[in-house]
Motif scaffolding. Structure first.
Motif, PDB file in Angstrom:
ATOM      1  N   PRO A 125       0.823  -1.220   0.000  1.00 15.51           N
ATOM      2  CA  PRO A 125       0.000   0.000   0.000  1.00 15.51           C
ATOM      3  C   PRO A 125       0.849   1.260   0.000  1.00 15.51           C
ATOM      4  CG  PRO A 125      -0.844  -1.582   1.601  1.00 15.51           C
ATOM      5  CD  PRO A 125       0.468  -2.113   1.126  1.00 15.51           C
ATOM      6  N   ARG A 176       2.129   1.910  -3.443  1.00 17.37           N
ATOM      7  CA  ARG A 176       1.122   2.492  -4.349  1.00 17.37           C
ATOM      8  C   ARG A 176       0.955   3.985  -4.090  1.00 17.37           C
ATOM      9  NH1 ARG A 176      -1.609  -2.358  -3.840  1.00 17.37           N
ATOM     10  NH2 ARG A 176      -2.807  -1.598  -2.074  1.00 17.37           N
ATOM     11  N   VAL A 232       6.931  14.777  19.675  1.00 20.85           N
ATOM     12  CA  VAL A 232       7.166  16.058  20.342  1.00 20.85           C
ATOM     13  C   VAL A 232       8.210  15.786  21.410  1.00 20.85           C
ATOM     14  CG1 VAL A 232       6.186  17.980  21.620  1.00 20.85           C
ATOM     15  CG2 VAL A 232       4.812  16.808  19.891  1.00 20.85           C
ATOM     16  N   ILE A 249       9.123  19.827  17.709  1.00 23.26           N
ATOM     17  CA  ILE A 249       8.459  18.724  17.008  1.00 23.26           C
ATOM     18  C   ILE A 249       9.464  18.138  16.033  1.00 23.26           C
ATOM     19  CG2 ILE A 249       6.493  18.052  15.595  1.00 23.26           C
ATOM     20  CD1 ILE A 249       5.013  20.484  16.613  1.00 23.26           C
ATOM     21  N   ASP A 306      -4.170   8.349   7.766  1.00 23.80           N
ATOM     22  CA  ASP A 306      -4.709   7.270   8.596  1.00 23.80           C
ATOM     23  C   ASP A 306      -4.006   5.955   8.307  1.00 23.80           C
ATOM     24  OD1 ASP A 306      -6.484   8.488  10.228  1.00 23.80           O
ATOM     25  OD2 ASP A 306      -8.271   7.986   9.087  1.00 23.80           O
ATOM     26  N   ARG A 307      -3.805   5.718   7.007  1.00 26.17           N
ATOM     27  CA  ARG A 307      -3.291   4.415   6.580  1.00 26.17           C
ATOM     28  C   ARG A 307      -1.819   4.240   6.949  1.00 26.17           C
ATOM     29  NH1 ARG A 307      -6.037   3.846   1.352  1.00 26.17           N
ATOM     30  NH2 ARG A 307      -4.339   5.021   0.414  1.00 26.17           N
ATOM     31  N   GLY A 343      -0.311   5.617  13.632  1.00 25.20           N
ATOM     32  CA  GLY A 343      -1.053   5.928  14.858  1.00 25.20           C
ATOM     33  C   GLY A 343      -0.310   6.904  15.761  1.00 25.20           C
ATOM     34  N   ILE A 375       0.524   9.794  17.904  1.00 26.13           N
ATOM     35  CA  ILE A 375      -0.397  10.750  18.510  1.00 26.13           C
ATOM     36  C   ILE A 375      -0.023  12.177  18.121  1.00 26.13           C
ATOM     37  CG2 ILE A 375       0.737  11.159  20.735  1.00 26.13           C
ATOM     38  CD1 ILE A 375      -2.982  10.382  20.176  1.00 26.13           C
ATOM     39  N   ALA A 376       1.271  12.430  17.913  1.00 22.69           N
ATOM     40  CA  ALA A 376       1.693  13.784  17.520  1.00 22.69           C
ATOM     41  C   ALA A 376       1.083  14.174  16.175  1.00 22.69           C
ATOM     42  CB  ALA A 376       3.211  13.869  17.467  1.00 22.69           C
ATOM     43  N   TYR A 415      -1.899  13.309  15.084  1.00 19.72           N
ATOM     44  CA  TYR A 415      -3.288  13.724  15.300  1.00 19.72           C
ATOM     45  C   TYR A 415      -3.346  15.053  16.044  1.00 19.72           C
ATOM     46  CZ  TYR A 415      -3.694   8.902  13.967  1.00 19.72           C
ATOM     47  OH  TYR A 415      -3.562   7.732  13.278  1.00 19.72           O
ATOM     48  N   GLU A 416      -2.340  15.304  16.855  1.00 23.39           N
ATOM     49  CA  GLU A 416      -2.278  16.614  17.512  1.00 23.39           C
ATOM     50  C   GLU A 416      -2.066  17.720  16.478  1.00 23.39           C
ATOM     51  OE1 GLU A 416      -0.323  16.918  21.515  1.00 23.39           O
ATOM     52  OE2 GLU A 416       0.602  15.067  20.822  1.00 23.39           O
ATOM     53  N   LEU A 417      -1.199  17.450  15.504  1.00 24.10           N
ATOM     54  CA  LEU A 417      -0.972  18.434  14.439  1.00 24.10           C
ATOM     55  C   LEU A 417      -2.258  18.678  13.647  1.00 24.10           C
ATOM     56  CD1 LEU A 417       2.403  17.793  12.575  1.00 24.10           C
ATOM     57  CD2 LEU A 417       1.831  19.613  14.151  1.00 24.10           C
ATOM     58  N   LEU A 418      -2.937  17.603  13.310  1.00 20.57           N
ATOM     59  CA  LEU A 418      -4.158  17.743  12.508  1.00 20.57           C
ATOM     60  C   LEU A 418      -5.224  18.522  13.280  1.00 20.57           C
ATOM     61  CD1 LEU A 418      -4.440  14.152  10.957  1.00 20.57           C
ATOM     62  CD2 LEU A 418      -3.693  16.241   9.818  1.00 20.57           C
ATOM     63  N   ALA A 419      -5.368  18.203  14.561  1.00 13.09           N
ATOM     64  CA  ALA A 419      -6.373  18.903  15.365  1.00 13.09           C
ATOM     65  C   ALA A 419      -6.015  20.376  15.501  1.00 13.09           C
ATOM     66  CB  ALA A 419      -6.483  18.248  16.741  1.00 13.09           C
TER      67      ALA A 419
END
Lengths: 344, 711
Positions: free
Chosen positions: A137, A140, A227, A233, A257-258, A262, A264-265, A267-271
């Motif tokens: 994946p 690709r 972080v 960062i 996501d793929r 996972g 966590i940093a 998802y912290e950036l995205l949020a």
């Protein structure tokens, strides 16, 4: 270090994300001139303060680009930012800037973009990948996509105001506006693919293999975000310089996501990015329709119309302003010859 | 020590153990703890994956990925599932949204793969045959921690809650000053304390701490005024100059609602003639205005300003230093990128400026309940000025007798509010993965309203408050818990739960980053400290916990005894070690209050003599309380005791034990003892008598506070 112009190009609907970029650039480089190249017809009803903290705001039509309207008409909205910025890069260096840096409007700068101050090259390009993929994946989304779309990031280009840098900027500007009636290319050469040629054509190309540059959904599979205890960062241990964010519910978000481990940093950036874009987005401006998305009478310019325009050199030669309406215009011709392409 | 170790047992009829749980990290290798009471040896994986006859076709593909125990934990009453869980999932289970194992979210997969959903096929089968190779995800990455990040909001955007008694009277400055003067009459000192809510109504650690503190100060004849905001919020009240109403509690009784500015005005009227010794104690600034606090200190002119580090709210509005509510940050510079992307980062520079202004205006003696927290605070405080920084533990627990542990499965408990900052998410992840395994049982001990009922998790309602500080320890002991999972992801400044676990005979499983929790486990050699959440799962799921519990039970269950509560009242500036012996004195500090006057006594032989003014019909006998035995689990008697009176005369005439003139504030008379105890504030009807003489029993130890000088 002398004067650096940092520019980004965007439609008014993306003013919010562009302001996030401008804020982060200003935080990292307070001395840089932040320029907004707005891919809209001038005369927009947006208050000047809504563009803060940009120093300079320009419509792409104000850049004195030859046959700019026919050129713009042939480019899809999704691919228009880098070609528009190529003109800006060239102009900035011609006007005496020591460096011209292009950053995609959906990105943000974290730690300073130190490569421009550290010498080593007249043109800085950031590869989408700096290590082979390890899974099918990832291959690709990585190598395969790079072969199709180019190995260098369409979200970051920096050129120095020396002979090599100006030479690259002039070439790049000229190439993205060169009309090529070639079905395989469907009009002007795709700007990201053009960058693939640069290392062969120019001697001063510095390929930034620093993992902190151009962190993006396409390369997150080989980059781990953290972080550090001192609050910096990092990406694979190097400082995060520049992150290219995907839009919500897009392929890019799915790729994060793929392949994002996972972390966590991440998802912290995205949020954080969602909070900032929400803070700096003016809803009325974000809701504005793209002014190059329609003819002068507001009839939509659909992708099939743009494709036809790119493939028919005769049309390109025949109509000076393809957005115009009335007798003798492209709009008039389409209504008679290709009514199937026209949407009411 | 018992002769036969009570080892964890597995029912003989249990189904074979599946192989290593997906995602548990299990590979049979040794787990390397940061600290462990017992060595953790490698535990070989047991059993094989397939317990059923070899299925064919699609069932053969999915069978190795159906975790029988995990799957059946949700379907204990479903006969078809019990008979053949693989076939059940393939035909029915996925349509009902059941998870086949802890790592495949059936509903997520269907929601995110429209083609699979439209095809109406077994999503696990699709994933195994195609989806995995195509890069499709079996569950939303990031798990519960990602959900926390996405739910995090800046503190300024949260609405404050109103928390005040409806019937509390409104007082102005003069009325408050009058009430305080009356309360201080005959007292040795006045403590003015601040925190973020009214401690009387809550069962949190800080609230219980403040209740202990109030009781200890009161026991030393020191009045205790507590100030809390009406609007509770985890942020400072805005410095907007608007009137800020606050709620006041005096010696544990609601006094009323007073504006902050009026409190400052009332404090300014309290001179040394009114009350000689005054202390200001700050437990939390949330809900208060820092400028009001510095104004209060100026007006009160206390002998000391004490600041307690119950959390890290002086370093950041994210008081537990969890960046975006999920990752311990260590309080880096507010200009750091970590702060930029954090919901608490925006405005942190101004926040720290406000705190710095307070600390520059008020010279604080800072008290911290653990070394671990003191280190973090010292590193993060930077240039924040303070007068002193001392460690003073919140509680002292000593080992008690060893008792026999009960046999049966390993008993694992979570204690307290089910919130992420206390490690609830990781506990639930462990519970979710281990549920259905016969070698484990899970408990949740909390107040009834905090319990989260779910199948397989035994909820035990327990209420710890100022009236019963030992309820949790008793409950843990009664259930004979092996492990309390205290999985806080941030460095707790102190943990009552950890002490309650030890006192109840349990060992504690903690994360290395849990500060005072890990510190206590190491110091008392009572548990395991692990580096990561993954290691916690491995410890339990890979068999280490069962092996540990076997050795723990073989050594016998070691309960503990709470010896003392460490509060401001028990703090000795000269020697900050928490030592019950230092809290005791032979001096009852007895005074007689007649009307609005304190009557000085004289010693005449074995007796204390007080000459009373004319026209007085009653006096109060104010004294220290005896050193409380209320933290002794064997004690039981929760009453407060003042002085033991063995003889009492008015104008030379005896007032015998049980006489009605010994009015309120006297404990029940036991004539055979020859002693009648006061409560520390005994009312005596004097009927106009002019001389009171009394004798006290010897050998009594009283509570004292070294922060308020004797005399």
């Amino acid at each position: 270090m002398g004067r650096t112009v940092c520019l980004t190009s965007f439609e008014l609907a993306d003013l919010g994300p562009a302001r996030v970029l401008a804020e982060t650039v200003k935080a990292a480089h307070p001395d840089w001139t932040m320029q907004a190249m707005v891919i809209e017809r001038p005369g927009w009803a947006v208050p000047a303060e809504a563009f803060a903290p940009f120093d300079v705001v320009t419509s792409v039509l104000e850049l004195d680009i030859p046959r700019v309207r026919p050129w713009l008409f042939g480019i899809d909205r999704a691919a228009i930012r880098l070609p528009a910025a190529a003109c800006g890069l060239h102009r900035a260096l011609e006007s005496g800037a020591d460096w011209a840096v292009y950053l995609d409007a959906n990105s943000a700068v974290f730690h300073p973009l130190a490569a421009t101050a550290q010498g080593g090259g007249s043109v800085l390009l950031a590869p989408q990948m700096i290590a082979p993929s390890e899974t099918e994946p990832a291959f690709r989304d990585g190598e395969l996509a790079a072969m199709r779309l180019g190995i260098f990031s369409p979200g970051f280009i920096a050129a120095r105001g020396d002979a090599e840098g100006r030479g690259f900027a002039a070439w790049f500007d000229g190439m993205v506006r060169r009309p090529i009636a070639d079905a395989r290319l469907a009009g002007a050469p795709p700007a990201p693919l053009l960058c693939n040629l640069a290392p062969a054509l120019f001697s001063g190309i510095n390929i930034l293999r620093d993992p902190g540059y151009n962190v993006a959904p396409v390369n997150i599979c080989r980059r781990r975000l953290r972080v550090a205890p001192d609050g910096s960062i990092t990406v694979n241990g190097a400082l995060l310089r520049h992150f290219q964010f995907p839009g919500p519910a897009t392929t890019g978000e799915m790729m994060l996501d793929r392949h994002g481990h996972g972390d966590i940093a991440l998802y912290e950036l995205l949020a954080w990015y969602r909070r900032q874009t929400a803070r700096l987005t003016v809803p009325e401006v974000a809701a504005l329709p793209w002014s190059f998305g329609s003819f002068d009478d507001a009839t939509p310019v659909t992708p099939p119309i743009r494709r036809l325009w790119r493939e028919r050199a005769d049309l390109y030669r025949a109509f000076e302003d393809p957005f115009a309406t009335g007798p003798g215009t492209l709009h008039d011709w389409l209504g008679r010859e290709r009514p199937d392409l026209m949407v009411a | 020590m018992t002769d036969t170790p009570a080892a964890p047992t597995v029912p003989q009829d249990s189904v074979p153990q599946p192989g290593p749980l997906p995602g548990s990290g299990s590979d049979g290798s040794a787990l390397e703890p940061v600290f462990s009471r017992f060595r953790l040896d490698p535990v070989p994986p047991t059993g094989t994956i397939a317990a059923d006859p070899a299925p064919e076709g699609a069932l053969a593909v999915i069978a190795p990925h159906i975790d029988r125990r995990f799957y059946l934990a949700n379907l204990a009453d479903d006969a078809a599932a019990l008979r053949d869980p693989v076939a059940h999932y393939h035909t029915v289970g996925w349509k009902q949204g059941h998870w086949p194992n802890p790592d495949f979210d059936t509903r997520f997969y269907l929601r995110n793969n429209e083609d699979v959903r439209n095809a109406g096929i077994d999503p696990l089968l699709h994933y195994l045959r195609f989806g995995r190779a195509e890069g499709r995800l079996p569950q939303r990455p990031g798990g519960s921690r990602r959900a926390l990040v996405e739910a995090a909001t800046p503190p300024g955007s949260r609405r404050p809650g109103r928390h005040a008694p409806a019937a509390a009277p409104a007082l102005d400055g003069p009325a408050l000053a009058e009430r305080l003067r009356a309360a201080c009459l005959g007292k040795r000192g006045l403590v003015v304390a601040l925190s973020h809510d009214r401690y009387m109504d809550s069962t949190g650690g800080m609230q219980i701490f403040i209740a202990d503190e109030q009781a200890q100060f009161n026991a030393d004849r020191i009045a205790y005024l507590h100030i809390a905001p009406i609007l509770t919020r985890l942020a400072f009240a805005p410095e907007d100059g608007a009137p800020l109403p606050l709620q006041l509690t005096l010696d544990g009784v609601v006094l009323g609602i007073v504006l902050a500015s009026e409190i400052v005005a009332a404090a300014a009227t309290l001179d040394d003639a009114t009350i000689a010794h005054r202390l200001l104690v700050v437990h939390s600034l949330f809900g208060h205005r820092c400028s009001d606090v510095s104004g209060l200190s100026r007006a009160l002119r206390p002998a000391r300003n004490i600041f307690w580090l119950h959390d890290y709210g002086t370093l950041c509005a994210g008081y537990n230093l969890l960046r975006n509510d999920v990752a311990f940050c260590g309080a880096p510079a507010e200009t750091s990128m970590g702060c930029r992307i954090c919901v608490y980062g925006e405005g942190r520079a101004a926040y720290r400026g406000t705190v710095a202004a307070l600390f520059e205006a008020v010279s604080f003696d800072v008290l911290c309940p653990s070394e671990a927290a003191a280190r973090i605070w010292r590193d993060g405080a930077g240039a924040l000025p303070w007068r002193s920084l001392r460690v003073h533990p919140n509680a002292l627990v000593r080992p008690a007798a060893i008792r026999e542990a009960q046999p049966g499965p390993v008993r694992i408990a979570f204690i307290g509010y089910p919130i992420p900052a206390k490690g609830w998410m990781l506990f639930i992840e462990l519970f979710r993965r281990a549920r259905g395994r016969p070698e484990f049982v899970f408990y949740h001990f909390a107040t009834p309203e905090a319990l989260r009922p779910m199948p397989g998790l035994t909820g035990v309602p327990v209420r710890v408050d100022r009236h019963d500080r030992l309820a949790m320890a008793r409950a843990v002991a009664a259930a004979d818990i092996d492990f309390v999972a205290m999985l806080a992801p941030w460095p707790e400044t102190f943990s009552y739960v950890t002490r309650e676990a030890f006192a109840g005979g349990a060992d504690v499983v903690a994360l290395a980053q849990s500060g005072a929790v890990a510190e206590a486990v190491r110091e008392l050699n009572r548990g395991v400290v692990l580096a990561s959440a993954a290691d916690v799962l491995r410890f339990f799921l890979d068999g280490h916990a069962a092996a540990y519990a076997m050795r723990q039970r073989a050594e016998g269950r070691q309960d503990g005894v709470f010896l003392a509560c460490g509060t401001t009242a028990s703090f000795d500036p000269i020697s900050p070690v928490l030592d019950p012996a230092r809290l005791a004195t032979r001096d009852p500090a007895l005074v007689v209050v007649a009307g609005n006057a304190v009557v000085a006594g004289t010693i005449a032989g074995e007796r204390l003599v007080f000459d009373l003014p004319a026209g007085i019909t009653g006096v109060r006998l104010l004294s220290r309380h005896v050193v409380p035995v209320r933290l002794d689990p064997e004690g039981g008697d929760m009453r407060r005791f003042g002085v033991p009176v063995v003889a009492l005369e008015l104008d030379g005439v005896a007032v015998p034990i049980g006489d009605n003139r010994r009015a309120t504030g006297w404990h029940g008379a036991v004539p055979a003892d020859g002693v009648q105890w006061t409560s520390g504030d005994g009312l005596l009807e004097t009927g106009g008598a002019r001389r009171l003489s009394l004798a006290l029993a010897d050998g009594v130890a009283y509570q004292r506070c070294k922060l308020v000088p004797e005399g």
